[in-house]
Design an enzyme around this catalytic site. Sequence first.
Site, PDB file in Angstrom:
ATOM      1  N   CYS A   2      39.139  38.657  50.303  1.00  0.00           N
ATOM      2  CA  CYS A   2      39.243  40.084  50.840  1.00  0.00           C
ATOM      3  C   CYS A   2      38.652  39.378  52.237  1.00  0.00           C
ATOM      4  O   CYS A   2      38.637  38.268  52.982  1.00  0.00           O
ATOM      5  CB  CYS A   2      37.814  41.163  51.058  1.00  0.00           C
ATOM      6  SG  CYS A   2      37.838  41.094  49.250  1.00  0.00           S
ATOM      7  N   TRP A  74      40.770  42.298  47.511  1.00  0.00           N
ATOM      8  CA  TRP A  74      40.868  41.395  46.463  1.00  0.00           C
ATOM      9  C   TRP A  74      39.988  41.143  44.901  1.00  0.00           C
ATOM     10  O   TRP A  74      38.687  41.579  45.134  1.00  0.00           O
ATOM     11  CB  TRP A  74      40.598  39.531  46.475  1.00  0.00           C
ATOM     12  CG  TRP A  74      41.084  38.675  45.293  1.00  0.00           C
ATOM     13  CD1 TRP A  74      42.508  38.048  45.390  1.00  0.00           C
ATOM     14  CD2 TRP A  74      40.407  37.714  44.379  1.00  0.00           C
ATOM     15  NE1 TRP A  74      43.135  36.979  44.824  1.00  0.00           N
ATOM     16  CE2 TRP A  74      41.525  37.268  44.451  1.00  0.00           C
ATOM     17  CE3 TRP A  74      39.429  37.852  44.720  1.00  0.00           C
ATOM     18  CZ2 TRP A  74      41.281  36.450  43.009  1.00  0.00           C
ATOM     19  CZ3 TRP A  74      38.939  36.949  43.226  1.00  0.00           C
ATOM     20  CH2 TRP A  74      40.232  35.800  42.608  1.00  0.00           C
ATOM     21  N   ASN A  99      33.075  42.313  52.687  1.00  0.00           N
ATOM     22  CA  ASN A  99      33.506  41.155  51.628  1.00  0.00           C
ATOM     23  C   ASN A  99      32.281  40.049  50.935  1.00  0.00           C
ATOM     24  O   ASN A  99      31.274  40.597  51.504  1.00  0.00           O
ATOM     25  CB  ASN A  99      34.115  39.633  52.823  1.00  0.00           C
ATOM     26  CG  ASN A  99      36.060  40.208  53.474  1.00  0.00           C
ATOM     27  OD1 ASN A  99      36.372  41.078  53.023  1.00  0.00           O
ATOM     28  ND2 ASN A  99      36.130  39.820  53.958  1.00  0.00           N
ATOM     29  N   GLU A 491      47.447  17.462  41.206  1.00  0.00           N
ATOM     30  CA  GLU A 491      47.037  17.661  42.911  1.00  0.00           C
ATOM     31  C   GLU A 491      48.967  18.420  42.452  1.00  0.00           C
ATOM     32  O   GLU A 491      48.981  19.344  42.832  1.00  0.00           O
ATOM     33  CB  GLU A 491      47.014  16.751  43.723  1.00  0.00           C
ATOM     34  CG  GLU A 491      47.679  17.196  45.126  1.00  0.00           C
ATOM     35  CD  GLU A 491      47.404  19.174  45.375  1.00  0.00           C
ATOM     36  OE1 GLU A 491      46.133  19.546  44.873  1.00  0.00           O
ATOM     37  OE2 GLU A 491      47.420  19.764  46.416  1.00  0.00           O
ATOM     38  N   HIS A 514      46.074   8.574  23.831  1.00  0.00           N
ATOM     39  CA  HIS A 514      45.323   9.217  22.975  1.00  0.00           C
ATOM     40  C   HIS A 514      44.937  10.816  22.727  1.00  0.00           C
ATOM     41  O   HIS A 514      43.762  11.365  22.544  1.00  0.00           O
ATOM     42  CB  HIS A 514      43.669   8.950  24.389  1.00  0.00           C
ATOM     43  CG  HIS A 514      43.696   7.140  24.629  1.00  0.00           C
ATOM     44  ND1 HIS A 514      43.137   6.726  22.843  1.00  0.00           N
ATOM     45  CD2 HIS A 514      43.700   6.513  25.232  1.00  0.00           C
ATOM     46  CE1 HIS A 514      43.385   5.758  23.827  1.00  0.00           C
ATOM     47  NE2 HIS A 514      43.461   5.120  24.703  1.00  0.00           N
ATOM     48  N   LYS A 613      43.379  32.589  49.287  1.00  0.00           N
ATOM     49  CA  LYS A 613      44.138  31.143  50.397  1.00  0.00           C
ATOM     50  C   LYS A 613      41.848  30.848  50.068  1.00  0.00           C
ATOM     51  O   LYS A 613      41.864  29.540  50.323  1.00  0.00           O
ATOM     52  CB  LYS A 613      44.397  31.521  51.597  1.00  0.00           C
ATOM     53  CG  LYS A 613      44.173  30.933  52.434  1.00  0.00           C
ATOM     54  CD  LYS A 613      45.808  29.394  51.931  1.00  0.00           C
ATOM     55  CE  LYS A 613      45.689  28.283  52.868  1.00  0.00           C
ATOM     56  NZ  LYS A 613      46.094  27.169  51.740  1.00  0.00           N
TER      57      LYS A 613
END
Length: 618
Positions: A2, A74, A99, A491, A514, A613
């Site tokens: 948000c 959001w 927010n 990453e 494994h 983000k």
Amino acid sequence: MCGIVGAISPRNVTPILLEGLKRLEYRGYDSAGVAVIHQNRLQREREIGKVAGLEAKLQSSELSGQIGIAHTRWATHGKPSVDNAHPQMSGTDVAVVHNGIIENHERLRDQLAAHGYVFASDTDTEVVAHLFHYHYQLVNTEPNDERLIRAFRETLEALQGAYALSILHTEHPGALLCAKVGSPLVIGEGSEEHFIGSDPLALLQVTDRFIYLEEGDYALVTRDEKRIYSLSESGMVEVERPIVRYEHGDHAADRGEFRHFMLKEIHEQPRALRDSLAGKFGQAGELLASSLGPNAENILRCVKQVQIVSCGTSYHAGLVARYWLEALAGVPCSVEVASEFRYRQVVVPENTLFVTISQSGETADTLAALRFAKTKGYLASLAICNVPGSSLVRESDYRLLTNAGPEIGVASTKAFTTQLAVLLWLTAVIGQAQMPAASRVELINALRSLPDHVASVLALEPAIERLAAYFANKHHTLFLGRGTHYPVAMEGALKLKEISYIHAEAYAAGELKHGPLALVDEEMPVVTVAPSNELLEKLKSNLQEVQARGGQLINFVCEEAHFKDNDNVTNVCLPKVDDWIAPIVYSVPLQLLAYHVALVKGTDVDKPRNLAKSVTVE
Ligand code: F6R
């Protein structure tokens, strides 16, 4: 996640609010809205989807006013819908943007319903609107600023959770209310105008001077003044906060020649690394630890153990650093994701340095972990962060800043490699006493060569782009690495999954037999990070296991390691680099691979679905 924008000015604020929302789009959202006061009445427009949709609505409604608030939402409480979008209102008088999360919203909702309030949304934000309305009615004075701010404080005192919010009331068309409890908020200074924003980037088109509200601050902002108070002060005593000039330029709107911010940010890495290492070495190659904060050198000399806590990509940076800290500095190191650490019973060995890593410095779990750690007797806290005025930096004892510049693409790239560069520098600082002088010099030279090596890897982009088509119809991918390159593989897998939506799993290559080897067949691409180091021969044996099962290998290898291409193996050769900086250099082709696969798949590279983000809620 948000975003909040607000403005009070002699001019029409709607274009300022709209531009602010556009600048916050990169953070991820699913609906947007604006409210302004015009002729003592609230006007509001909300829309699901992109800000462009809201903009179209605003053009036809001609909404304008000299005070207003706006929001990108959001979804957390309630699905994305117009009803759940902010601003939320109470009656026709109060509008709120918010927010974060109000944790006690259910109890408050019941209490307010008992007082006759009717709810039009599923949000916790609407609770704030009605609660403020309720307290405003109870404060029995003239409708002046005192009444407004007292009602605001009483509202804030009833709320639990972490939030930033702003409120308008039609009886006060000259006042914006705002507060910060656990979620960032700044006040922007203009000439006879003020702005508020959850991120300075939202306001750089109108100002570069900001007050970063501190934890528990709440304020009444007019055109000419702002009165800031603190919830930690028992009475309504004004507090002073400094005005800080934003010195990082306004890159937010500018993708330059690049198709996406992510690609721009990948290509900015040589510059970002150079800037992040600038000022960290003296003329004679000495390490300048004073940049971490007063007395940092003395504290770092006492460090016997390091605890790193972070999330996502920043967590992967911590995992690489563990290898460095133990091998080069001889200091035991634990690394943990913040969402787990913050709820654990921790045992803190003596003289343990608590290190957080965060691009944004506002990640809710990382911040909560820092606050938790501060009660546990760590030697000191150090924040590694890309945003100088962020909550994490302000609340830590020491800070190690990466000067990567604003990162707009949701997928972190330059923030990751600059985190690694400063972590390697930090390792040299902590290990100073025990590292032989020659090794220290070697390490410093390697760090200095880093930007050039990264630049030469960026030149491999056309070869990497050619590989991308192969992934277009794949549903799963394995990433393999060993030692410091195991977290690099993690990453790489995270980058691929978050922007191309291909399921990607990283394994320490020695773990293949494994379990995960069962997945390998001719449909399974296996991406390997294989620099030339003491684990290379072991890694080669692991790759044989993949080839024997028909797996398709895509190897990022050292040009001196003499890997051979065949029908099942494609090698991309990287220059030979010092072992310690190799994890940084080998991260770059994986970023490019993820980017080009996402392009082939046609996803929204800079704003991948469901992601934000800056994750400012738990
Ligand atoms: C992935 C990514 C995220 C962040 C994570 C932590 O590309 O960007 O995994 O790394 O949300 O964010 P910061 O570093 O801002 O604390």
